[in-house]
Design a protein around this motif. Sequence first.
Motif, PDB file in Angstrom:
ATOM      1  N   UNK A 179      11.436   0.333 -12.558  1.00  0.00           N
ATOM      2  CA  UNK A 179      12.272   0.245 -13.928  1.00  0.00           C
ATOM      3  C   UNK A 179      11.420   0.062 -15.136  1.00  0.00           C
ATOM      4  N   UNK A 180      10.682  -0.953 -15.019  1.00  0.00           N
ATOM      5  CA  UNK A 180       9.542  -1.215 -15.961  1.00  0.00           C
ATOM      6  C   UNK A 180       8.649  -0.112 -16.243  1.00  0.00           C
ATOM      7  N   UNK A 181       7.624   0.075 -15.100  1.00  0.00           N
ATOM      8  CA  UNK A 181       6.483   0.854 -15.370  1.00  0.00           C
ATOM      9  C   UNK A 181       6.875   2.291 -14.992  1.00  0.00           C
ATOM     10  N   UNK A 182       7.878   2.860 -14.453  1.00  0.00           N
ATOM     11  CA  UNK A 182       8.016   4.195 -14.268  1.00  0.00           C
ATOM     12  C   UNK A 182       9.275   4.718 -15.159  1.00  0.00           C
ATOM     13  N   UNK A 183      10.519   4.359 -14.616  1.00  0.00           N
ATOM     14  CA  UNK A 183      11.479   4.884 -15.050  1.00  0.00           C
ATOM     15  C   UNK A 183      11.650   4.749 -16.824  1.00  0.00           C
ATOM     16  N   UNK A 184      11.345   3.468 -17.278  1.00  0.00           N
ATOM     17  CA  UNK A 184      11.274   3.335 -18.706  1.00  0.00           C
ATOM     18  C   UNK A 184      10.498   4.166 -19.496  1.00  0.00           C
TER      19      UNK A 184
ATOM     20  N   UNK B 144       0.871  -1.049  -0.085  1.00  0.00           N
ATOM     21  CA  UNK B 144       0.273   0.030   0.092  1.00  0.00           C
ATOM     22  C   UNK B 144       1.025   1.158   0.120  1.00  0.00           C
ATOM     23  N   UNK B 145       1.873   1.320   0.878  1.00  0.00           N
ATOM     24  CA  UNK B 145       2.833   2.332   0.698  1.00  0.00           C
ATOM     25  C   UNK B 145       3.466   2.622  -0.569  1.00  0.00           C
ATOM     26  N   UNK B 146       3.964   1.383  -1.048  1.00  0.00           N
ATOM     27  CA  UNK B 146       4.606   1.482  -2.549  1.00  0.00           C
ATOM     28  C   UNK B 146       3.662   2.039  -3.503  1.00  0.00           C
ATOM     29  N   UNK B 147       2.326   1.648  -3.293  1.00  0.00           N
ATOM     30  CA  UNK B 147       1.248   2.303  -4.261  1.00  0.00           C
ATOM     31  C   UNK B 147       1.399   3.672  -4.261  1.00  0.00           C
ATOM     32  N   UNK B 148       1.396   4.418  -2.892  1.00  0.00           N
ATOM     33  CA  UNK B 148       1.341   5.908  -2.730  1.00  0.00           C
ATOM     34  C   UNK B 148       2.748   6.387  -3.390  1.00  0.00           C
TER      35      UNK B 148
ATOM     36  N   UNK C 158       0.762  -2.546 -10.292  1.00  0.00           N
ATOM     37  CA  UNK C 158       1.767  -3.049  -9.183  1.00  0.00           C
ATOM     38  C   UNK C 158       0.958  -4.268  -8.698  1.00  0.00           C
ATOM     39  N   UNK C 159      -0.255  -4.394  -8.731  1.00  0.00           N
ATOM     40  CA  UNK C 159      -0.792  -5.609  -8.050  1.00  0.00           C
ATOM     41  C   UNK C 159      -0.607  -6.875  -9.085  1.00  0.00           C
ATOM     42  N   UNK C 160      -0.631  -6.681 -10.310  1.00  0.00           N
ATOM     43  CA  UNK C 160      -0.481  -7.535 -11.404  1.00  0.00           C
ATOM     44  C   UNK C 160       1.064  -7.930 -11.481  1.00  0.00           C
ATOM     45  N   UNK C 161       1.837  -7.041 -11.095  1.00  0.00           N
ATOM     46  CA  UNK C 161       3.276  -7.372 -11.289  1.00  0.00           C
ATOM     47  C   UNK C 161       3.795  -8.190 -10.214  1.00  0.00           C
ATOM     48  N   UNK C 162       3.091  -7.995  -9.107  1.00  0.00           N
ATOM     49  CA  UNK C 162       3.380  -8.843  -7.533  1.00  0.00           C
ATOM     50  C   UNK C 162       2.180  -9.657  -7.248  1.00  0.00           C
ATOM     51  N   UNK C 163       1.351 -10.328  -8.280  1.00  0.00           N
ATOM     52  CA  UNK C 163       0.414 -11.160  -7.976  1.00  0.00           C
ATOM     53  C   UNK C 163       0.814 -12.790  -7.692  1.00  0.00           C
TER      54      UNK C 163
ATOM     55  N   UNK D 229       3.850 -10.511   1.289  1.00  0.00           N
ATOM     56  CA  UNK D 229       3.680  -9.337   2.309  1.00  0.00           C
ATOM     57  C   UNK D 229       4.539  -8.276   1.943  1.00  0.00           C
ATOM     58  N   UNK D 230       5.360  -7.429   2.424  1.00  0.00           N
ATOM     59  CA  UNK D 230       6.154  -6.405   2.222  1.00  0.00           C
ATOM     60  C   UNK D 230       7.125  -6.830   1.179  1.00  0.00           C
ATOM     61  N   UNK D 231       7.613  -5.803   0.437  1.00  0.00           N
ATOM     62  CA  UNK D 231       8.553  -5.921  -0.564  1.00  0.00           C
ATOM     63  C   UNK D 231       9.886  -5.343  -0.078  1.00  0.00           C
ATOM     64  N   UNK D 232      10.921  -5.908  -0.678  1.00  0.00           N
ATOM     65  CA  UNK D 232      12.364  -5.364  -0.326  1.00  0.00           C
ATOM     66  C   UNK D 232      12.487  -4.218  -1.363  1.00  0.00           C
TER      67      UNK D 232
END
Length: 588
Positions: free
Chosen positions: A73-78, A29-33, A51-56, A61-64
């Motif tokens: 890299x894929x969905x934002x920076x690219x 949820x924090x990563x979504x924000x 985000x949900x589809x990428x980590x489905x 739980x939490x991500x590192x």
Amino acid sequence: MWLRDELLKSIWHAFTALDVDQRGKVSKSQLKVLSHSLCTVMKIPHDPVALEEHFKDDNKGPLSNQGYMPYLNRFILDKVQEEFDVLEFNKMCWTLCYKKNICTKHLLVSDDDAFKVWCIFNFLSEDNYPLVIVTEEIEYFLRKLMEAMGSGWSEEKFADYKVQLNTKKNCLTAWELIELVGMGYFSKGMNHQTLSMGITEVFQELILDVLKQGYMMKKGHKRKNWTERWFVLRPNSLSYYVCEDLVEKKGDIILDRTCCVESLPDKEGKKCLFIIKCTDKSFEISASDKKKKQEWLQAIQTCIQLLRLGLSSPHREARLRRRELRRRQQGEEDDLAERMKQLQVANENKQRQLEGMRKKIEEAAAKATTEEHRRKQTQLDLQDRYRLDLEREKMVRQQMEEQVAQKSCELEQYLQRVRELEDMYHRLEEALEDERQATQDEEAMHKLQARLLEEEVAKRAELEQIHLQQQRALSQTEAEKQELVAEQRAKERDLQAAMLQLESLERERQGALEQYEKVSMKLERAANKTKTWKDKVSKHEGLLRLIQPGDKGPQRITNWGPASFTDAELELRKKSWQESKNQGAQAQ
């Protein structure tokens, strides 16, 4: 477009700030924000389902940070396509992380200054995570800051601080760097405003790529009037504003590899002029003084040169060179450590070899001790046997002693004779050696005498040759001298004769002139006497001549004056003078 590594550093700070439990992981949820905020600032369409589809497949739980990086890299920076406000992007990441890590109330810097130091930290920090800034970059930043504040750099103070830093971890985090600047350890005596201005200047140079800025006069393209503008030089453009608050931009001068900058002579009442020539138009600018003009010319020329070479801004190139130098030094240190390790292994092998050799020596010593004991025992047995043998032989010895005494006398005489023969042999050898040495010395003297005689003969021949040359030279010089003396005497005689003849001719000329005057007056009455007067003139060797039409050629000049003789008479006089000279020379 900013480098991706620099954007990732700011995002790393924001990600770390969201890790409340400090476990290295952040909830989805924090990563979504965070992702939505990044997309908004970087002007990228946000997909909340991505985000949900990428980590489905990941329901742990939490991500590192490593788990979030592929999505970032894929969905934002690219997807970053256009320029966005990098300051707004950095401020968003700063807002997420600074309150958790530092409080600026007890520091000399404001939140805005702390944000600028944080951005400078991201620029100068290493590309490894967690982010830290090494000692060399700390020194570079502090030197820049002291220079911007107009303060001198203290090597001793930084050396002391460097020793303290080496005792800890030899690097600083972003918050430790902000605290170092805010505590004023290197800026004692400076007020808050001076420190803030210094941080702003370094921030503009390193982060905003402002290479130079200041007021100058610019000539308009339409009305051709001169207006004062605030100019800001960046690696690929020169922007000009109404004033230094940068609120109202009046235009940009885009720099590329085809541009050039040249100095102009003073004109229209303006001094310190130079012109920037671009592809479509040119810009005439007037600096405040010659020093400012030279600084602007050099700065703009540097930007154009970097663009032609395809390089980035100077401070970014300097950062790359410093990193390359550190990488090379680290490689050399690693090589040195590897060589030390190899030497240590070789030393340990040598130690093991020495230990093996020591053990072998001890074993050999033990064997030698055993052998010595066996030898001593054998020697004792032999001594007992020899003692019996000696007792048996004692009687034989007594008998032999008498014979030995007799033989000893004979032997003594024989040895005396041998010694005498040996002495005689040595004396003969010495005499032969002396004779051989004398023969060698005599041969050497003969060779030396022969060589000296040859050299003396050569020298004598050379001296005789030189003597003959000198005699020939003397005789030739004497002959030349006599000839010169004779010639000089002949010339003197000829000169005296010529002088006498000249005096005689002068007297005759004076008489002729007087007579000519008389005859001129009596010309009409004494026309019948003309022939007699002509005869008199011819007797005076042609010193005077009747005025009559003559040759139109150039007048002949002789030693007796102009037009005194004809060519035939002159040739006759030359021949007579030459004959008299030859007769005088023969007489001498």
